[in-house]
Enzyme design. Structure first.
Site, PDB file in Angstrom:
ATOM      1  N   GLU A   3       0.831  -1.206   0.000  1.00 39.62           N
ATOM      2  CA  GLU A   3       0.000   0.000   0.000  1.00 39.62           C
ATOM      3  C   GLU A   3       0.865   1.256   0.000  1.00 39.62           C
ATOM      4  OE1 GLU A   3      -3.199  -0.327  -1.149  1.00 39.62           O
ATOM      5  OE2 GLU A   3      -3.383  -1.730   0.523  1.00 39.62           O
ATOM      6  N   HIS A   4       0.561   2.195  -0.884  1.00 38.21           N
ATOM      7  CA  HIS A   4       1.291   3.456  -1.043  1.00 38.21           C
ATOM      8  C   HIS A   4       2.736   3.220  -1.473  1.00 38.21           C
ATOM      9  CE1 HIS A   4      -1.785   6.364   0.411  1.00 38.21           C
ATOM     10  NE2 HIS A   4      -2.256   5.276   0.981  1.00 38.21           N
ATOM     11  N   ASP A  51       3.145   2.190  -4.740  1.00 36.40           N
ATOM     12  CA  ASP A  51       3.118   2.297  -6.206  1.00 36.40           C
ATOM     13  C   ASP A  51       3.710   3.605  -6.700  1.00 36.40           C
ATOM     14  OD1 ASP A  51       0.885   3.699  -5.216  1.00 36.40           O
ATOM     15  OD2 ASP A  51      -0.444   3.057  -6.846  1.00 36.40           O
ATOM     16  N   SER A  80     -25.972   6.454 -16.030  1.00 36.03           N
ATOM     17  CA  SER A  80     -25.653   5.360 -15.125  1.00 36.03           C
ATOM     18  C   SER A  80     -26.930   4.659 -14.702  1.00 36.03           C
ATOM     19  CB  SER A  80     -24.916   5.906 -13.892  1.00 36.03           C
ATOM     20  OG  SER A  80     -24.910   4.954 -12.861  1.00 36.03           O
ATOM     21  N   ALA A 109     -15.107   2.110  -1.275  1.00 39.02           N
ATOM     22  CA  ALA A 109     -14.710   1.039  -0.357  1.00 39.02           C
ATOM     23  C   ALA A 109     -13.241   0.669  -0.475  1.00 39.02           C
ATOM     24  CB  ALA A 109     -15.568  -0.203  -0.619  1.00 39.02           C
ATOM     25  N   GLY A 110     -12.492   1.377  -1.312  1.00 37.68           N
ATOM     26  CA  GLY A 110     -11.094   1.024  -1.499  1.00 37.68           C
ATOM     27  C   GLY A 110     -10.907  -0.158  -2.427  1.00 37.68           C
ATOM     28  N   SER A 157     -13.554   3.479  -9.211  1.00 41.51           N
ATOM     29  CA  SER A 157     -13.307   4.494 -10.239  1.00 41.51           C
ATOM     30  C   SER A 157     -12.413   3.950 -11.348  1.00 41.51           C
ATOM     31  CB  SER A 157     -12.671   5.742  -9.621  1.00 41.51           C
ATOM     32  OG  SER A 157     -11.428   5.442  -9.012  1.00 41.51           O
ATOM     33  N   ASP A 201      -3.872   0.246  -9.551  1.00 45.88           N
ATOM     34  CA  ASP A 201      -5.263  -0.139  -9.739  1.00 45.88           C
ATOM     35  C   ASP A 201      -5.567  -0.473 -11.190  1.00 45.88           C
ATOM     36  OD1 ASP A 201      -5.423   0.405  -7.070  1.00 45.88           O
ATOM     37  OD2 ASP A 201      -6.476   2.314  -7.299  1.00 45.88           O
ATOM     38  N   TYR A 213      -4.193  11.974   1.167  1.00 44.28           N
ATOM     39  CA  TYR A 213      -3.418  11.193   0.220  1.00 44.28           C
ATOM     40  C   TYR A 213      -2.261  12.040  -0.319  1.00 44.28           C
ATOM     41  CZ  TYR A 213      -2.639   7.850  -3.623  1.00 44.28           C
ATOM     42  OH  TYR A 213      -2.095   6.951  -4.488  1.00 44.28           O
TER      43      TYR A 213
END
Length: 395
Positions: free
Chosen positions: A46-47, A49, A80, A136-137, A141, A185, A237
Site C-alpha cells: 500500500e502506497h 506504487d 448510469s 470502499a477502497g 473508479s 489499480d 493522500y
C-alpha cells in the site's frame, strides 16, 4: 433490468444483454458493444506504487460494465443505472480538467487523456452499470476507467497495449480527476487473471502473475467494507505522497524504492519524525510484498497471515491512514479466527481484508457485525472475493 446500486453490495451486475437493451431504450440505437473491467483488492503493498515500488493486487469478481456507441458529432451523452441524475450531456470541446462532476469524471477523463495522446476519439453515448462498491477502497473508479479505455481502444482502432492504457488512465486520474494516484489499480484491472495476483514492479511496469487460490488451501478472502467513504483527491493522500517525495530527496534517491530496510537507521538520523515514519512504512511494505510473493510461490496463501498483520500495523502507526472502523474490523477478524487481516486501498476509510479459514467465515462475519453495532458504527458489508480475469469485451 437488474441494476447495481452503490448502497447494495450484493446486487449482481447487469448482463451484457440487459445493458444493451437499456442502452437502446435510452439512446434510440444499439451500442457498438459492451465491455467490462473489474475492481481490485490489493493483497499487500500500500502506497508503494507512486514510490516506484512493488504491489500485489488482484482483479476481483465485481465489475464495471459500459455499453458504448460512437457518434458522428462531438456530443457526449452518459447515463448510469444507479442514482437519479439522468443523462449527462457535454461536448468534446468542453472537456477540461476540473470541470466534470461525480462518476462522469472517470469516463470523461479517459476520453480527454486519449485525445491528449493524439487519438481521435469522437463523441459517444455511454451507459454504465457497476457492482464494485463505491468508496470502499476496491477501485470502483479505475474499474470504470478501464472498462471505458478498453472499449475506446477497440472502437477507435488505437491499438494501445495494456501498459499504454495503464499510463493513459493514470493521466486521466492525475490530471483530469485530480487524484495523485499511481498505476497499481489500472494494472490489476487491465492485466489481472483468474486465480492469480498481479505482482507489479511500478518502476518499469513489469508484471508477473503469481498463483493465489485460497479455496484449495481451505481459506476465504473476506472483504469488510466499513462504509466509511474515502476520496483520493483529498489532502490526506496528497500529503502522504509529499512526505515520501521529501524523504527520497533527503536520502538522495530517485524514489523510496531505492531504499531497503538496512537504510532505515541512517534515515532515522536525517529525517524529521513524521517523514521518517512515512518512509519506514514504504520501505518495509516493499519488503513485505517481496516476502509475500516468495511465500505464495513456496508455502501457499496459508503462510502470509503475519505479513498482512504487519502491513496493517505499519499503515495504522507509521503511515497513519487507518481509522477506528478499519482497526476494529481487523482486530475483530483476527480475534475470531482470521489468520491475517489488513486495511486495503488508499486508506482513510474503505475496506479491510481478512484471510479466513472456511470454517471460520461465519464466526468472523458475525463477530465483526456485532462489534460494529456495539461501537455505534454503520453496519459493514462483508463478502468474499476471488481473483478474476481482467478487462475484456463481453457483448
Amino acid at each position: 433490468m437488474t441494476t447495481a446500486s452503490p448502497g447494495n453490495q450484493q446486487a449482481p451486475a447487469a448482463s451484457p444483454q440487459e445493458l444493451s437493451g437499456r442502452f437502446e431504450q435510452e439512446f434510440g440505437t444499439a451500442p457498438h458493444g459492451v465491455w467490462q473491467a473489474p475492481g481490485r483488492v490489493n493483497l499487500i503493498g500500500e502506497h508503494t506504487d507512486y514510490n516506484e515500488g512493488f504491489v500485489l493486487p488482484f482483479a476481483i469478481d465485481r465489475t464495471a460494465r459500459v455499453a458504448v456507441a460512437l457518434r458522428q458529432d462531438d456530443s457526449i451523452r452518459m447515463l448510469s443505472t444507479y442514482g437519479d441524475q439522468g443523462t449527462v450531456t457535454t461536448t468534446l470541446g468542453a472537456l477540461q480538467p476540473g470541470t466534470a462532476k461525480g462518476w462522469t469524471k472517470y469516463p470523461l477523463g479517459v476520453v480527454w487523456a486519449l485525445r491528449e495522446r493524439g487519438i481521435d476519439v469522437p463523441g459517444l453515448d455511454l451507459l454504465l452499470d457497476s457492482n464494485v462498491p463505491l468508496g470502499a477502497g476496491l477501485s470502483s473508479s479505475h474499474a470504470i476507467e478501464c472498462a471505458v479505455i478498453t472499449a475506446l481502444n477497440e472502437l477507435t482502432g488505437a491499438g494501445l497495449e495494456a501498459r499504454d492504457m495503464v499510463l493513459a488512465t493514470q493521466r486521466a486520474e492525475n490530471d483530469f480527476v485530480g487524484a495523485p494516484t499511481g498505476i497499481m489499480d489500472q494494472s490489476a484491472s487491465l492485466r489481472g487473471a483468474k486465480g492469480h495476483a498481479v505482482f507489479l514492479d511500478c518502476r518499469d511496469q513489469t508484471v508477473r502473475l503469481v498463483p493465489f487460490e485460497t479455496e484449495p488451501a481451505g481459506l476465504v478472502l473476506l472483504v469488510i467494507d466499513t462504509k466509511v467513504s474515502h476520496s483520493h483527491a483529498d489532502g490526506g493522500y496528497a500529503s502522504r505522497r509529499a512526505s515520501c517525495e521529501l524523504g527520497a530527496e533527503v536520502m538522495g534517491v530517485k524514489a523510496l524504492r531505492d531504499l531497503d530496510v538496512a537504510d532505515l537507521e541512517e534515515a532515522g538520523g536525517l529525517l524529521d519524525e513524521v517523514t521518517f515514519r512515512r518512509v519506514r512504512h514504504v520501505v518495509t511494505e516493499n519488503d513485505r510484498v517481496l516476502q509475500t510473493v516468495e511465500l505464495l510461490a513456496g508455502s501457499g496463501p496459508g503462510a502470509i497471515g503475519p505479513l498482512l498483520d504487519a502491513s496493517h500495523a505499519s499503515m495504522r502507526d507509521d503511515f497513519e491512514i487507518s481509522c477506528p472502523e478499519l482497526d476494529l474490523a481487523v482486530d475483530t477478524a483476527r480475534a475470531h479466527g482470521a489468520i491475517g487481516a489488513r486495511m486495503t486501498g488508499g486508506g482513510f476509510g474503505g475496506a479491510a481484508i481478512a484471510l479466513t479459514p472456511m470454517d471460520s467465515v461465519q464466526t468472523v462475519s458475525e463477530a465483526v457485525a456485532k462489534a460494529f453495532a456495539q461501537a455505534g458504527f454503520t453496519a459493514p458489508d462483508i463478502f468474499a472475493v476471488s481473483p478474476a480475469a481482467g478487462a475484456m469485451r463481453v457483448g
